[in-house]
Design a protein around this motif. Sequence first.
Motif, PDB file in Angstrom:
ATOM      1  N   VAL A 263     -10.374  -3.543  11.438  1.00  0.00           N
ATOM      2  CA  VAL A 263     -11.073  -3.062  10.239  1.00  0.00           C
ATOM      3  C   VAL A 263     -12.550  -2.828  10.583  1.00  0.00           C
ATOM      4  O   VAL A 263     -13.051  -3.346  11.583  1.00  0.00           O
ATOM      5  CB  VAL A 263     -10.947  -4.064   9.055  1.00  0.00           C
ATOM      6  CG1 VAL A 263      -9.515  -4.149   8.566  1.00  0.00           C
ATOM      7  CG2 VAL A 263     -11.453  -5.447   9.429  1.00  0.00           C
ATOM      8  N   GLY A 264     -13.228  -2.044   9.737  1.00  0.00           N
ATOM      9  CA  GLY A 264     -14.659  -1.784   9.941  1.00  0.00           C
ATOM     10  C   GLY A 264     -14.920  -1.082  11.263  1.00  0.00           C
ATOM     11  O   GLY A 264     -14.097  -0.299  11.753  1.00  0.00           O
ATOM     12  N   ALA A 287      -8.502  -2.898   2.265  1.00  0.00           N
ATOM     13  CA  ALA A 287      -7.197  -2.247   2.483  1.00  0.00           C
ATOM     14  C   ALA A 287      -6.279  -3.173   3.287  1.00  0.00           C
ATOM     15  O   ALA A 287      -5.089  -3.314   2.970  1.00  0.00           O
ATOM     16  CB  ALA A 287      -7.391  -0.924   3.222  1.00  0.00           C
ATOM     17  N   ALA A 288      -6.841  -3.816   4.307  1.00  0.00           N
ATOM     18  CA  ALA A 288      -6.035  -4.734   5.124  1.00  0.00           C
ATOM     19  C   ALA A 288      -5.557  -5.904   4.267  1.00  0.00           C
ATOM     20  O   ALA A 288      -4.387  -6.311   4.340  1.00  0.00           O
ATOM     21  CB  ALA A 288      -6.851  -5.233   6.311  1.00  0.00           C
ATOM     22  N   ALA A 289      -6.471  -6.426   3.433  1.00  0.00           N
ATOM     23  CA  ALA A 289      -6.090  -7.548   2.567  1.00  0.00           C
ATOM     24  C   ALA A 289      -4.964  -7.133   1.628  1.00  0.00           C
ATOM     25  O   ALA A 289      -3.954  -7.844   1.496  1.00  0.00           O
ATOM     26  CB  ALA A 289      -7.307  -8.029   1.777  1.00  0.00           C
ATOM     27  N   SER A 290      -5.109  -5.967   1.003  1.00  0.00           N
ATOM     28  CA  SER A 290      -4.074  -5.554   0.040  1.00  0.00           C
ATOM     29  C   SER A 290      -2.746  -5.315   0.761  1.00  0.00           C
ATOM     30  O   SER A 290      -1.679  -5.608   0.223  1.00  0.00           O
ATOM     31  CB  SER A 290      -4.517  -4.330  -0.766  1.00  0.00           C
ATOM     32  OG  SER A 290      -4.302  -3.155  -0.046  1.00  0.00           O
ATOM     33  N   ALA A 291      -2.814  -4.820   1.999  1.00  0.00           N
ATOM     34  CA  ALA A 291      -1.571  -4.594   2.756  1.00  0.00           C
ATOM     35  C   ALA A 291      -0.857  -5.928   3.018  1.00  0.00           C
ATOM     36  O   ALA A 291       0.363  -6.035   2.834  1.00  0.00           O
ATOM     37  CB  ALA A 291      -1.885  -3.895   4.074  1.00  0.00           C
ATOM     38  N   ALA A 305       2.447  -1.134   5.377  1.00  0.00           N
ATOM     39  CA  ALA A 305       1.556  -1.299   4.217  1.00  0.00           C
ATOM     40  C   ALA A 305       0.111  -0.994   4.618  1.00  0.00           C
ATOM     41  O   ALA A 305      -0.638  -0.365   3.864  1.00  0.00           O
ATOM     42  CB  ALA A 305       1.666  -2.719   3.673  1.00  0.00           C
ATOM     43  N   TYR A 306      -0.285  -1.415   5.825  1.00  0.00           N
ATOM     44  CA  TYR A 306      -1.667  -1.167   6.262  1.00  0.00           C
ATOM     45  C   TYR A 306      -1.900   0.327   6.502  1.00  0.00           C
ATOM     46  O   TYR A 306      -2.922   0.877   6.104  1.00  0.00           O
ATOM     47  CB  TYR A 306      -2.007  -1.981   7.519  1.00  0.00           C
ATOM     48  CG  TYR A 306      -3.468  -1.813   7.916  1.00  0.00           C
ATOM     49  CD1 TYR A 306      -4.487  -2.115   7.010  1.00  0.00           C
ATOM     50  CD2 TYR A 306      -3.834  -1.332   9.167  1.00  0.00           C
ATOM     51  CE1 TYR A 306      -5.825  -1.939   7.335  1.00  0.00           C
ATOM     52  CE2 TYR A 306      -5.169  -1.158   9.506  1.00  0.00           C
ATOM     53  CZ  TYR A 306      -6.162  -1.458   8.586  1.00  0.00           C
ATOM     54  OH  TYR A 306      -7.483  -1.273   8.912  1.00  0.00           O
ATOM     55  N   LYS A 307      -0.927   0.983   7.123  1.00  0.00           N
ATOM     56  CA  LYS A 307      -1.071   2.431   7.382  1.00  0.00           C
ATOM     57  C   LYS A 307      -1.302   3.178   6.070  1.00  0.00           C
ATOM     58  O   LYS A 307      -2.122   4.086   5.988  1.00  0.00           O
ATOM     59  CB  LYS A 307       0.196   2.970   8.056  1.00  0.00           C
ATOM     60  CG  LYS A 307       0.277   2.701   9.544  1.00  0.00           C
ATOM     61  CD  LYS A 307       1.507   3.424  10.066  1.00  0.00           C
ATOM     62  CE  LYS A 307       1.845   3.075  11.475  1.00  0.00           C
ATOM     63  NZ  LYS A 307       3.201   3.518  11.846  1.00  0.00           N
ATOM     64  N   GLU A 308      -0.546   2.765   5.055  1.00  0.00           N
ATOM     65  CA  GLU A 308      -0.671   3.435   3.760  1.00  0.00           C
ATOM     66  C   GLU A 308      -2.025   3.122   3.109  1.00  0.00           C
ATOM     67  O   GLU A 308      -2.710   4.012   2.602  1.00  0.00           O
ATOM     68  CB  GLU A 308       0.470   2.949   2.859  1.00  0.00           C
ATOM     69  CG  GLU A 308       0.751   3.861   1.700  1.00  0.00           C
ATOM     70  CD  GLU A 308       1.910   3.340   0.869  1.00  0.00           C
ATOM     71  OE1 GLU A 308       2.955   2.964   1.441  1.00  0.00           O
ATOM     72  OE2 GLU A 308       1.746   3.298  -0.365  1.00  0.00           O
ATOM     73  N   ALA A 309      -2.412   1.844   3.178  1.00  0.00           N
ATOM     74  CA  ALA A 309      -3.653   1.430   2.499  1.00  0.00           C
ATOM     75  C   ALA A 309      -4.896   2.008   3.169  1.00  0.00           C
ATOM     76  O   ALA A 309      -5.896   2.284   2.509  1.00  0.00           O
ATOM     77  CB  ALA A 309      -3.728  -0.100   2.470  1.00  0.00           C
ATOM     78  N   ILE A 310      -4.839   2.209   4.483  1.00  0.00           N
ATOM     79  CA  ILE A 310      -6.024   2.658   5.217  1.00  0.00           C
ATOM     80  C   ILE A 310      -6.157   4.185   5.198  1.00  0.00           C
ATOM     81  O   ILE A 310      -7.212   4.732   5.547  1.00  0.00           O
ATOM     82  CB  ILE A 310      -5.983   2.120   6.682  1.00  0.00           C
ATOM     83  CG1 ILE A 310      -7.376   2.125   7.329  1.00  0.00           C
ATOM     84  CG2 ILE A 310      -5.006   2.864   7.560  1.00  0.00           C
ATOM     85  CD1 ILE A 310      -8.330   1.168   6.740  1.00  0.00           C
ATOM     86  N   TYR A 311      -5.115   4.870   4.761  1.00  0.00           N
ATOM     87  CA  TYR A 311      -5.115   6.336   4.833  1.00  0.00           C
ATOM     88  C   TYR A 311      -6.341   6.988   4.165  1.00  0.00           C
ATOM     89  O   TYR A 311      -6.981   7.866   4.765  1.00  0.00           O
ATOM     90  CB  TYR A 311      -3.804   6.912   4.259  1.00  0.00           C
ATOM     91  CG  TYR A 311      -3.819   8.417   4.271  1.00  0.00           C
ATOM     92  CD1 TYR A 311      -3.616   9.117   5.463  1.00  0.00           C
ATOM     93  CD2 TYR A 311      -4.103   9.143   3.113  1.00  0.00           C
ATOM     94  CE1 TYR A 311      -3.687  10.501   5.494  1.00  0.00           C
ATOM     95  CE2 TYR A 311      -4.179  10.524   3.139  1.00  0.00           C
ATOM     96  CZ  TYR A 311      -3.968  11.194   4.329  1.00  0.00           C
ATOM     97  OH  TYR A 311      -4.059  12.558   4.350  1.00  0.00           O
ATOM     98  N   PRO A 312      -6.738   6.587   2.937  1.00  0.00           N
ATOM     99  CA  PRO A 312      -7.895   7.255   2.305  1.00  0.00           C
ATOM    100  C   PRO A 312      -9.178   7.109   3.133  1.00  0.00           C
ATOM    101  O   PRO A 312      -9.997   8.023   3.174  1.00  0.00           O
ATOM    102  CB  PRO A 312      -8.040   6.533   0.959  1.00  0.00           C
ATOM    103  CG  PRO A 312      -6.735   5.871   0.710  1.00  0.00           C
ATOM    104  CD  PRO A 312      -6.139   5.575   2.051  1.00  0.00           C
TER     105      PRO A 312
END
Length: 384
Positions: A263-264, A287-291, A305-312
Amino acid sequence: MSSYDVVIVGGGPSGAAAAYDLAEAGFRVIILDKKEFPRFKPCAGGVTTKALHLFRYSIAPVIRATTNTMVVGHGTGKQKTLSTNAPICALTVRTELDQFCLEKTLQQQNVTFELIPGIKSIHQEKDTVTLITKDDRSFECLYLLGADGAHSQVRKLTGEFTPDRTAVALEGIIPYDRLKNIPEFTFDFGVVHKGYGWLFPKHDHVNVGLYTRRPDEVKISKTQLNQYVQARLGVDTVDHVCGFPIGTGGEYYQPTSERVFLVGDAGGMSEALLGEGIHNAIKSGQAAASALINAKRSNFSALEAYKEAIYPVMHDALNCRKVARVFYKVLPVSYAFLSRYPVGTMAMNGFAAGLTLTECKHHMTSFKIDPKVLEPSSLTEYCN
Ligand SMILES: Cc1cc2nc3c(=O)[nH]c(=O)nc-3n(C[C@H](O)[C@H](O)[C@H](O)COP(=O)(O)OP(=O)(O)OC[C@H]3O[C@@H](n4cnc5c(N)ncnc54)[C@H](O)[C@@H]3O)c2cc1C
């Protein structure tokens, strides 16, 4: 051996943001950092409105100033003042901001902090990850987050991602009592190759610096910084000059591990146009936390889940890179557009409304050409 749900390496904006949300969701979290806080991090401390919107708490106690105005220059020549009716950026000192955010995070139950001398090795098993520190302490966890900045050890040791290039910035400070005139919040584009010089006034000092997105093509030096401040402020001494890479290129990061996520700046999440990194650091940490939270709740793959959350975040980073390429390539034309109505006004209103570059671009290129469609949001709840 100590055991946790999540081990986070790095207590900067990305690590603290991830830890905050994970702890709130009941995860047992430890933040490991090689520096004791408060610690120095080379940074201009500009927290844009869109970044302010991401904090889970008010950061008012560490805001030194806010600005509704941005002066844009071409080299050290002509300048144009752009303004809007709400703040586009809050100015902080990173040592204070990071200490404040870490304290807020550590006030949560379930989260602790430990100082480590660095990482010796990382071992990924099917169900766990074990991190061994340079002084041979072991930390076992279900998931490991690499939030350890542009020089990320987690990234290097796991081989999760190799950024094709990083940006670089050099910064320092000038106390107000050495200046005849206090400058406005300023970006002078083209002062360095594929980059800019900045002046950020912060109540009792000005943070000055140089940024280039192509350090492979040009070296930025202390001499150049001195020349820049001499031209703009009439002084030739800058205190505490320090350079550091900025992790960009995250739009090409393709996570492969089920248990280790970057992250970051570790994941190259800073944008390449201005080198702004705090927003995407927080957003990728969250995003990582929510994943991880969603993966636990629904027994879903954390990786997917991370791939989806980090996409934006990646999508916006890609847009910024595309814009940066063109912006600096035809800088005289870009500057002419930016400094004239309606582009400059719309950009300012977009920044004040907390929009990302992708969202600003969408408003500008869609039929919503009236800049008034972008109503600036109030920062009151974030600054008070
Ligand atoms: C000169 C300069 C000016 C900038 N100005 C701005 C600005 O005005 N606005 C903006 O939005 N962005 C700015 N940036 C970018 C911004 O600073 C970064 O994008 C942001 O700090 C990234 O946050 P992070 O949490 O990913 O990493 P960091 O803030 O770098 O935090 C990483 C943490 O990890 C720790 N760490 C590192 N290695 C290890 C290890 N091996 N073991 C344990 N701990 C470790 C470090 O001590 C640190 O605490 C600037 C960058 C530079 C260089």
